[in-house]
Design a protein around this motif. Structure first.
Motif, short mmCIF file in Angstrom:
data_model
loop_
_atom_site.label_atom_id
_atom_site.label_comp_id
_atom_site.label_asym_id
_atom_site.label_seq_id
_atom_site.Cartn_x
_atom_site.Cartn_y
_atom_site.Cartn_z
N MET A 1 -55.95 -13.38 60.49
CA MET A 1 -54.61 -13.52 59.75
C MET A 1 -54.40 -12.00 59.43
O MET A 1 -55.15 -11.18 59.13
CB MET A 1 -54.77 -14.37 58.39
CG MET A 1 -53.36 -14.30 57.64
SD MET A 1 -53.85 -15.41 56.37
CE MET A 1 -52.72 -14.73 55.00
N SER A 2 -53.20 -11.35 59.39
CA SER A 2 -52.80 -10.16 59.35
C SER A 2 -52.54 -9.73 57.77
O SER A 2 -52.10 -10.42 57.04
CB SER A 2 -51.35 -9.74 59.81
OG SER A 2 -51.32 -9.80 61.27
N THR A 3 -53.21 -8.56 57.52
CA THR A 3 -52.99 -8.04 56.03
C THR A 3 -51.41 -7.57 55.85
O THR A 3 -50.88 -7.87 54.62
CB THR A 3 -53.72 -6.81 55.93
OG1 THR A 3 -55.29 -7.18 56.02
CG2 THR A 3 -53.64 -6.29 54.33
N PHE A 4 -50.89 -6.89 57.08
CA PHE A 4 -49.49 -6.59 56.92
C PHE A 4 -48.68 -7.21 57.70
O PHE A 4 -49.16 -7.74 58.53
CB PHE A 4 -49.32 -5.09 57.01
CG PHE A 4 -50.38 -4.17 56.23
CD1 PHE A 4 -49.66 -4.08 54.74
CD2 PHE A 4 -51.53 -3.66 56.49
CE1 PHE A 4 -50.34 -3.47 54.04
CE2 PHE A 4 -52.17 -2.94 55.54
CZ PHE A 4 -51.65 -2.88 54.18
N TYR A 5 -47.40 -7.49 57.42
CA TYR A 5 -46.45 -8.15 58.54
C TYR A 5 -45.33 -7.57 58.62
O TYR A 5 -44.66 -7.37 57.18
CB TYR A 5 -46.67 -9.68 58.10
CG TYR A 5 -45.91 -10.66 59.12
CD1 TYR A 5 -46.79 -11.14 60.15
CD2 TYR A 5 -44.72 -11.34 58.82
CE1 TYR A 5 -45.95 -12.19 60.80
CE2 TYR A 5 -44.18 -12.13 59.47
CZ TYR A 5 -45.01 -12.56 60.54
OH TYR A 5 -44.26 -13.66 61.67
N GLY A 6 -44.64 -7.49 59.76
CA GLY A 6 -43.21 -6.99 59.73
C GLY A 6 -42.21 -7.70 60.56
O GLY A 6 -42.88 -8.52 61.62
N ARG A 12 -30.68 -9.48 69.16
CA ARG A 12 -31.59 -10.46 69.97
C ARG A 12 -32.13 -11.26 69.00
O ARG A 12 -32.19 -11.18 67.78
CB ARG A 12 -32.49 -9.73 70.83
CG ARG A 12 -31.55 -9.01 71.85
CD ARG A 12 -32.76 -8.15 72.79
NE ARG A 12 -31.95 -7.38 73.68
CZ ARG A 12 -32.61 -6.60 74.41
NH1 ARG A 12 -33.95 -6.48 74.70
NH2 ARG A 12 -31.91 -5.85 75.26
N SER A 13 -33.17 -12.14 69.39
CA SER A 13 -33.97 -12.75 68.40
C SER A 13 -34.96 -11.88 67.57
O SER A 13 -34.99 -10.75 67.89
CB SER A 13 -34.80 -13.74 69.14
OG SER A 13 -35.71 -13.33 69.85
N CYS A 14 -35.45 -12.60 66.71
CA CYS A 14 -36.44 -11.85 65.68
C CYS A 14 -37.61 -11.39 66.54
O CYS A 14 -38.10 -12.29 67.28
CB CYS A 14 -36.80 -12.73 64.54
SG CYS A 14 -35.39 -12.77 63.39
N ALA A 15 -38.48 -10.61 65.98
CA ALA A 15 -39.61 -9.91 66.63
C ALA A 15 -40.53 -9.71 65.34
O ALA A 15 -40.00 -9.18 64.49
CB ALA A 15 -39.50 -8.91 67.56
N THR A 16 -41.92 -10.08 65.41
CA THR A 16 -42.89 -9.75 64.53
C THR A 16 -43.88 -8.90 64.72
O THR A 16 -44.32 -8.93 66.10
CB THR A 16 -43.41 -10.87 63.64
OG1 THR A 16 -43.91 -11.87 64.72
CG2 THR A 16 -42.18 -12.00 63.23
N ARG A 17 -44.58 -8.31 63.99
CA ARG A 17 -45.60 -7.78 64.34
C ARG A 17 -46.59 -7.58 62.92
O ARG A 17 -46.23 -7.58 61.92
CB ARG A 17 -45.71 -6.00 64.53
CG ARG A 17 -44.90 -5.79 65.95
CD ARG A 17 -45.66 -6.11 67.12
NE ARG A 17 -45.07 -6.03 68.26
CZ ARG A 17 -44.39 -6.71 69.09
NH1 ARG A 17 -44.31 -7.98 68.56
NH2 ARG A 17 -43.91 -6.51 70.21
N GLY A 18 -47.96 -7.72 63.34
CA GLY A 18 -49.04 -7.55 62.16
C GLY A 18 -49.84 -6.36 61.96
O GLY A 18 -49.71 -5.45 62.93
#
Length: 115
Positions: A1-6, A12-18
């Motif tokens: 599990m990520s401590t940080f999440y963006g 376009r569609s959503c993109a996430t990064r941790g």
């Protein structure tokens, strides 16, 4: 599990990064007229709320993604929230800059709490 999440969303569609406690998290948003970089990380790698550090940098163009070390703001998340609250109050005319300089932070916090 990520401590940080963006999350980023555009045409376009959503993109996430941790980001982890060790890596922190950096994000940038750019336009032709200006850019902003935000970095979140923990001081001394201790994941406690009081150790959450925020670095914010700005640039006049769209090249800030190459300048991760831009430092227009450095402080804790709590300090950033307090600064933004004060800025909003100044902008709304609730607090004047002169008045703020004359009063201690404790006095201002007390006035805010009491209305």
């Amino acid at each position: 599990m990520s401590t940080f999440y963006g999350l980023v969303e555009g045409n376009r569609s959503c993109a996430t990064r941790g980001g982890s406690k060790n890596s922190g998290f950096r994000a940038s948003a750019q336009s032709y007229d200006g850019s902003i970089i935000v970095r979140l990380h923990y001081k001394d790698d201790e994941a406690k709320p009081e150790n959450l550090i925020v670095n914010i940098g700005t640039n006049d163009g769209s090249s800030c993604c190459t300048d991760w070390n831009s430092n227009d703001w450095n402080g804790t998340f709590k300090e950033l929230k307090e600064a933004l609250t004060l800025l909003k109050e100044i902008k709304e005319g609730k607090v004047s800059i002169t008045r703020h300089r004359e009063k201690s932070n404790k006095q201002l916090a007390l006035e805010r709490a009491l209305g």
